[in-house]
Write a protein that holds these residues in place. Structure first.
Motif, PDB file in Angstrom:
ATOM      1  N   LYS A  89      -6.868  -6.033   2.255  1.00  0.00           N
ATOM      2  CA  LYS A  89      -5.862  -7.089   2.441  1.00  0.00           C
ATOM      3  C   LYS A  89      -6.534  -8.455   2.453  1.00  0.00           C
ATOM      4  N   PHE A 125       0.848  -1.191   0.000  1.00  0.00           N
ATOM      5  CA  PHE A 125       0.000   0.000   0.000  1.00  0.00           C
ATOM      6  C   PHE A 125       0.886   1.244   0.000  1.00  0.00           C
ATOM      7  N   LYS A 151       0.354   5.815   0.031  1.00  0.00           N
ATOM      8  CA  LYS A 151      -0.552   6.969   0.038  1.00  0.00           C
ATOM      9  C   LYS A 151       0.191   8.136  -0.595  1.00  0.00           C
ATOM     10  N   TYR A 186      -4.881   6.443  -2.122  1.00  0.00           N
ATOM     11  CA  TYR A 186      -4.206   5.220  -1.702  1.00  0.00           C
ATOM     12  C   TYR A 186      -3.998   4.385  -2.951  1.00  0.00           C
ATOM     13  N   LEU A 241      -2.886   0.335  -3.959  1.00  0.00           N
ATOM     14  CA  LEU A 241      -2.583  -1.035  -3.569  1.00  0.00           C
ATOM     15  C   LEU A 241      -1.986  -1.738  -4.783  1.00  0.00           C
ATOM     16  N   LYS A 293      -8.318  -0.774   4.840  1.00  0.00           N
ATOM     17  CA  LYS A 293      -7.036  -1.392   4.482  1.00  0.00           C
ATOM     18  C   LYS A 293      -7.039  -2.883   4.836  1.00  0.00           C
TER      19      LYS A 293
END
Length: 161
Positions: free
Chosen positions: A144, A4, A6, A11, A13, A140
């Motif tokens: 995941k 991840f 920012k 954000y 991923l 988050k």
């Protein structure tokens, strides 16, 4: 691999996975929207609500119902904005829980009939600092878990693990 970042209020991923299948087989599986259900955790109550009788193509609109929290579902509308056969496709949220959702799917043929699959998801949550807190403590971890589930399903299906 899952990472991840920012940057500039977004954000991102990143995920990667090597699949023991040819790029042709990978493309056939991932460019078929109906296969999303197989690689999405059952707890999300994921359901495609639009007709999806064709492989991914630019301009394709796909609608879903997705569970955000236990017992709470939300409509989600995505558009396939770009497709390059056996190389990549991009889907973008048009309506749904994020202010922005831009998902790039990349496929690269490797030696011995294997395929490297990469995902880059850029997203922004609503509600400013509250969205950032929600990301830290909930979103988050959910992302995941979703991509871990997907990784495991694909390992079992294509890599015999």
């Amino acid at each position: 691999m899952m990472q991840f970042e920012k940057h500039s209020g977004l954000y991102t991923l990143y995920t990667e996975q090597i699949l023991n299948i040819s790029i042709e087989e990978a493309w056939l599986f991932f460019s078929a929207p109906e296969n999303l259900n197989e690689i999405t955790p059952p707890k999300m109550g994921f359901e495609i609500t639009s007709k999806v009788d064709k492989r991914a193509y630019p301009g394709q609109i796909i609608t879903y119902k997705v569970g955000l929290f236990q017992g709470i579902t939300q409509n989600w509308v995505t558009e396939i904005t770009q497709v390059k056969h056996q190389e990549y496709f991009i889907d973008e949220q048009r309506f749904g829980p994020y202010n922005l959702w831009h998902h790039e799917h990349f496929f690269e043929a490797l030696s011995e009939g294997k395929t490297l699959m990469k995902d880059k998801i850029s997203y922004k949550l609503p509600f400013g600092i509250l969205g950032d807190l929600t990301h830290r403590f909930y979103v988050k971890n959910e992302l995941k878990a979703i991509f871990k589930y997907r990784h495991e399903v694909l390992e079992e299906r294509f890599n015999g693990k």
